[in-house]
Design an enzyme around this catalytic site. Sequence first.
Site, mmCIF file in Angstrom:
data_model
loop_
_atom_site.group_PDB
_atom_site.id
_atom_site.type_symbol
_atom_site.label_atom_id
_atom_site.label_comp_id
_atom_site.label_asym_id
_atom_site.label_seq_id
_atom_site.Cartn_x
_atom_site.Cartn_y
_atom_site.Cartn_z
ATOM 1 N N TYR A 168 -16.221 -28.418 -29.978
ATOM 2 C CA TYR A 168 -15.112 -28.782 -29.093
ATOM 3 C C TYR A 168 -15.004 -30.306 -28.943
ATOM 4 C CZ TYR A 168 -12.485 -29.798 -24.923
ATOM 5 O OH TYR A 168 -11.580 -30.354 -24.062
ATOM 6 N N GLU A 196 -14.709 -35.927 -22.002
ATOM 7 C CA GLU A 196 -14.776 -34.525 -22.411
ATOM 8 C C GLU A 196 -16.156 -33.927 -22.135
ATOM 9 O OE1 GLU A 196 -12.312 -32.627 -23.041
ATOM 10 O OE2 GLU A 196 -10.922 -34.312 -22.974
ATOM 11 N N ASP A 206 -12.108 -24.355 -26.130
ATOM 12 C CA ASP A 206 -12.987 -24.252 -24.967
ATOM 13 C C ASP A 206 -12.504 -23.082 -24.106
ATOM 14 O OD1 ASP A 206 -10.710 -25.134 -23.700
ATOM 15 O OD2 ASP A 206 -11.693 -26.711 -22.554
#
Length: 378
Positions: free
Chosen positions: A143, A47, A161
Amino acid sequence: MSVAIKNMDKAILKHLRDWFRKSAADLPWRLSDLDAPRDPYAVWISETMLQQTQVSTVRDYFVRWMKRFPDIETLAAADENEVFRYWQGLGYYSRARNILKTAKIINQQKMDGSRRLRLQDDNKATMPTTRKELEALPGIGAYTAGAILSLAYHQQEAILDGNLVRIFSRLYALDFLPTESKDALKTYWDYAREIADSPKAYIHNEALMELGRTVCKIKNPDCASCPFQKVCRAALENRTAEFPPSKKHIQKDWHGTVLVIESSDHKILAIHGGQKFFKNQFTLPHFESQRNATAGIPAQAETYFNTDLVTSVQCIGKFKHNITVHKMECDVLHIQLRSKAPVRNHSAKTAHEIQWIKREEAQEFFANSFCLKALALL
Ligand code: SF4
């Protein structure tokens, strides 16, 4: 600005899950069993790599990274320059720096026993299990924390996001961006939390990421394939191009000079600290300068050597480069010295460290494409 949240219809969420189970791309950080909890370390790395970088680019980087740094302990023991080399090409090096800092913090906590740390079966340290603890670590924002908690620990935690902002803006016809105010940000997070308010949050979140990437794209969203097509306001009103509203893009022009300083025994000067960019890694000396600056030895170069030692100064070309908001254009100045490079030189006065790198090892040594572009002109 506040927008009332309507309950997301359970049937629509089932459509979303069904769509994802059929459409999920085969990605190296995704398990074949979409319901299986993922490795929190791998979620964190993937991520973080995926922030501002395309999936197609990240794939190979992720595989190479996991091969070299398969867990937090291995990463925490790694040298920063090596970590940067594995990151080279992904840009935004602060992400790599923060990953390393966080790995060291978690590893240290494991050694100290200072935090109730979740350990894997093999006694390896892994990521914290609460949003508060995760967001306290360098480089982990709302996030990434939501992604780790939902995808790895199957907690009912939301993510938000750019992909999800685009989907929510279209789905609910939101004509504002989350960056406009606290209320605006809260509205978007409320929608994200509503979708995550389910034991299936892990799959809802991942499905939204995939939907934003492959269907609800910036240009020409493929609404005919979208599980939200019957409820999406922008699609129903044929106004997808209006959402999300565009933002003013601020980019700053920056003109600078990069110095390639070479000793008589063919070593290149590398500097750590005291520079405009790459403050925490070795780089070539650089500074802001006027376009078409007059020839000669720039005053800034005198910090690094005695100008009596210079045998030639030559502008060997220029290159363009972007760093965050800076749209850069740099002249590259090659400065040849008549003396041999000293073995090592610390400068306490200027709070920077200098190393001399063999010319043939410079490509390998410098872990950022900014320096590599300058060296390519040699
Ligand atoms: S229906 Fe179209 S605009 Fe709406 S969320 Fe789906 S792809 Fe995006």
